[in-house]
Design an enzyme around this catalytic site. Structure first.
Site, PDB file in Angstrom:
ATOM      1  N   GLU A  89       0.630  -1.277  -0.094  1.00 43.83           N
ATOM      2  CA  GLU A  89      -0.112   0.187   0.063  1.00 43.83           C
ATOM      3  C   GLU A  89       0.814   1.240   0.021  1.00 43.83           C
ATOM      4  O   GLU A  89       0.658   2.241  -0.678  1.00 43.83           O
ATOM      5  CB  GLU A  89      -0.954  -0.047   1.244  1.00 43.83           C
ATOM      6  CG  GLU A  89      -2.026   0.887   1.251  1.00 43.83           C
ATOM      7  CD  GLU A  89      -2.808   1.075   2.244  1.00 43.83           C
ATOM      8  OE1 GLU A  89      -2.547   0.377   3.219  1.00 43.83           O
ATOM      9  OE2 GLU A  89      -3.667   1.990   2.365  1.00 43.83           O
ATOM     10  N   ASP A  90       1.800   1.220   0.736  1.00 40.73           N
ATOM     11  CA  ASP A  90       2.716   2.549   1.019  1.00 40.73           C
ATOM     12  C   ASP A  90       3.702   2.674   0.137  1.00 40.73           C
ATOM     13  O   ASP A  90       4.554   3.763   0.239  1.00 40.73           O
ATOM     14  CB  ASP A  90       3.120   2.656   2.422  1.00 40.73           C
ATOM     15  CG  ASP A  90       1.697   2.722   3.368  1.00 40.73           C
ATOM     16  OD1 ASP A  90       0.698   3.147   2.815  1.00 40.73           O
ATOM     17  OD2 ASP A  90       1.945   2.592   4.606  1.00 40.73           O
TER      18      ASP A  90
END
Ligand code: MN
Length: 729
Positions: A89-90
């Site tokens: 996600e990051d």
């Protein structure tokens, strides 16, 4: 940006602690290797990013992994997935990258974790619910993903202090609404309790602090009470050769708060503040169950128990797998104390819930109870895969189902079925089979014949009585609580409706073909009101069910049945008095304003009337009105003698308006008042149904034009409580 030496030191320290915890789960060099690899990948990927607290981001995945091992009891794969849970996600890394570097299983777990975290970013609650449902569906195959997500949430809650206040409110709301119930349903009692306490702490800091402080202030007093209480039990159990640990447990701040809220009582009146837990190591010769009851007997030899508070979670474990024997006894000083009796194994299930099952599985050991676990999972999966339910409803139901208590009901063969509290005979029938539900006409409950709507109690034995002639109807929906029964009934009604509509349509077309007429909007304008149907669907359905027949269709079409003449009264000023009404001079909008009905005598059409000129208007009195006589005696010059009523007819149309709103006293009066009073419209029929504080109505009325109808609808909408007013024919 590289890590500073200070960062490196902190990270090494935290990771060292994780490795220490992993000693109890790592079985081989490969296990250690893969954990270190995951750590290195995550550390590199999160480089340069810091948490709100200022610590390097990587400290978060490390903490989540530790919670998984130490507090939930998960294994190596879960540690690896936890370390990588925010990577996709990051950072730049993709699920495919993870798949290449690790295993497909790890990649799919990380994928699941990435998808869940997207769920709460949408503001729109229905979308949020929909994605939550999809997420749970895809993830249920691996409950570990949800467990890791709970660990993630727990760590975020523990570090919530550095977040801005709005963020705190949002996060604590989600936690109370979803994560705490999920943790409860998965059997993670300790975590559920902590999540609730933390939520309370950030939502209502003062109340939290107050309860915490009072618990602290009363601690000494409680401790001495527990000591006095425990002493005799310890002696008695030892005397009888029971191998056990005894611990006192104080109620959580949140549960004290909940009790104060629910009962509207001050802290001082929450009396059952603590419980005592006896965890025994079972003797190989006696069953755990027998031993629980044996200990119960020893305890109740010492203290008087309250029979209504005895809870046997051994014979029927809670839906989340919880097993224990709870009783409440009168302690020294007349204080009620709850005593929980569990074996070590039961305690493990109580603390780690479903995770205990996974732990045993990962270790290749005996799974706790595959059957129970699968049944639990099956029920959640079933609730999730209900098609056609709207997403917000779903979320609501799901959330409720997480907390719902259940009853146990028996089939005639003695098989037991778990149903949510409040379930009826119908729920039970549908739970067994949709066909059994659809054809149920009654039941023998404990050999006594009862209706299908009868609510069931735990321990009931139920035999369903069926008939092939029976079929579900709309009313059934009010008497079921399970989503399974609701869904089957709704599906049946939808199908029945479609079949009926299709058959009715066919019948109508056949008849029209015989008459050689093509269906048109004009035809329906005549047909629908003539057959008392609000719309085409209803018309076809009534036709199919035989509620109406088309024998007189030809007459209906020939007649101008959809419209009729309505009598209107007008006032006019006749020249000379006895001439018949001049149509041109009838009471149109402009001229109407010249006349005003006198308030003293209120003449109605047909009355003998006389006018009196006042401020440019003609006030119309009954000819024998006393007030008129008084006026005429003073200003006879203002009398207008030649006022007459005349009636004429206007074309009017039958129209149907559907109204919906909140039921309140007087709403019917208001409706009638608005329609007949202010607008002078004739009501042909008014049907109002009221249920659960909602009313629904159908008003058939005669209007002269579309403008006229729109004015009625606009006025109805202004009535207090009315939600909806729509034209349906
Ligand atoms: Mn995270």
């Amino acid at each position: 940006m590289e890590y500073t030496p200070k960062d490196e030191k902190l990270i090494a320290e935290r990771f060292g602690e994780l490795l220490e915890s992993c000693k109890k789960i790592c079985r081989s060099d490969d296990d250690w290797e893969i954990i270190k690899k995951a750590f290195n990948v995550a550390k590199e990927a999160h480089k340069g990013v810091r948490r709100k607290s200022g610590e390097p981001y990587i400290t978060h995945p490390i903490a989540v992994a530790r919670i998984c091992v130490d507090e939930i009891g998960l294994g190596v794969k879960s540690v690896v997935a936890s370390l990588l849970h925010d990577v996709v996600e990051d950072t730049e890394l993709t699920v495919e990258d993870i798949g290449r570097m690790f295993t497909p299983k790890i990649a799919s777990m990380v994928d699941g974790l990435t998808k869940i975290s997207g769920v709460f970013d949408d503001v729109e609650s229905s979308e949020q619910a929909e994605s939550f449902r999809k997420m749970l569906l895809t993830l249920l195959d691996d409950v570990r993903v949800i467990l890791i997500k709970i660990a993630d949430r727990l760590h975020n809650m523990r570090t919530l202090g550095s977040m801005p206040h709005e963020k705190q409110i949002k996060i604590t709301s989600e936690t109370l609404f979803l994560f705490a119930p999920l943790a409860y349903r998965l059997g993670l009692y300790v975590i559920k309790s902590e999540l609730e306490d933390l939520s309370l702490k950030y939502r209502f800091p003062e109340q939290y602090a107050e309860i915490e402080q009072k618990l602290e202030a009363t601690k000494l007093q409680r401790d001495s009470l527990i000591q006095k209480f425990d002493g005799p039990i310890v002696a008695k159990l030892r005397e009888n050769g029971v191998d056990f640990d005894l611990s006192g447990r104080v109620k959580s701040v949140y549960s004290v708060w909940r009790k104060m809220q629910a009962k509207q009582i001050p802290f001082e009146e929450v009396y059952d503040l603590f419980a005592v837990r006896i965890i025994f190591r079972p003797s190989p010769l006696i069953s755990e169950r027998t031993q629980c009851w044996y200990i119960y007997e020893l305890v109740t030899d010492l203290y008087t128990s309250r029979p209504d508070r005895l809870r046997d979670w051994i014979t029927y474990p809670k839906p989340n797998g919880y097993e224990a024997l709870h009783c409440t006894v009168m302690g020294p000083g007349g204080v009620w104390v709850e005593v929980q009796i569990r074996s070590e194994r039961m305690n493990e299930v109580a603390e780690h819930g479903v995770a205990a099952h996974w732990k045993h599985k990962e270790e290749g050991g005996d799974a706790l109870s595959d059957e129970k676990f699968d049944a639990w999972l099956g029920r959640i999966r079933e609730a999730l895969s209900n098609p056609g339910e709207n997403a917000v409803d779903f979320l609501d139901n799901f959330q409720r189902s997480l907390y719902a208590s259940e009853i146990v009901v028996f089939t005639p063969k003695g098989e037991n079925r778990m149903l949510p509290k409040g379930s009826t005979v119908l729920d039970f029938a549908y739970d067994i089979h949709s066909k059994l539900g659809a054809t149920a006409i009654g039941a023998k409950i404990n050999h006594k014949i009862e209706s299908i709507f009868t609510p069931l109690k735990s321990g009931d034995q139920v035999e369903i009585i069926t008939s092939n002639k029976s079929a579900p109807d709309v009313g059934w929906l009010d008497h079921v609580v399970t989503s399974k029964a609701k869904q089957h009934i709704k599906n049946y009604l939808r199908r029945a409706r479609q079949v009926g509509v299709a058959r009715g349509l066919q019948m109508f077309e056949q008849k029209m073909a015989q008459l050689g007429i093509a269906p048109s909007a004009r035809v329906f304008r005549k047909v629908l009101p003539a057959y008392n149907s609000a719309n085409k669907d209803e018309f076809y359905k009534n036709l199919a069910s035989g509620a109406i027949n088309l024998d007189n269709l030809q007459d209906v079409l020939r007649q101008n049945s959809a419209s009729k003449y309505l009598k209107f009264w007008t006032l006019f000023q006749g020249g000379g008095g006895d001439k018949s009404a001049d149509p041109e001079r009838q009471w149109d909008a402009d001229e109407g304003r010249r006349f005003e009905i006198a308030e003293c005598c209120i003449p109605i059409p047909g009355d003998d009337v006389t006018g009196y000129r006042e401020k440019g208007k003609i006030v119309v009195h009954k000819t024998n009105c006393n007030e008129l006589v008084r006026l005429a005696s003073q200003h006879g010059e203002n009398i207008v003698g030649d006022i007459k009523w005349s009636s004429h007819k206007a074309m009017s149309y039958l129209s149907v308006v559907n109204v919906q709103g909140i039921d309140r006293i007087g709403i019917l009066m208001d409706l009638v008042g608005v329609i007949t009073g202010e607008l002078g419209i004739n009501i042909r029929e008014l049907r109002i149904q009221s249920h659960d504080g909602i009313f629904e109505g159908e008003i058939s009325l005669y209007v002269t034009s579309i403008e006229n109808l729109n004015a009625v609808i606009a006025n109805i909408r202004k009535i207090k409580g009315v939600d909806k007013a729509l034209r349906s024919a």
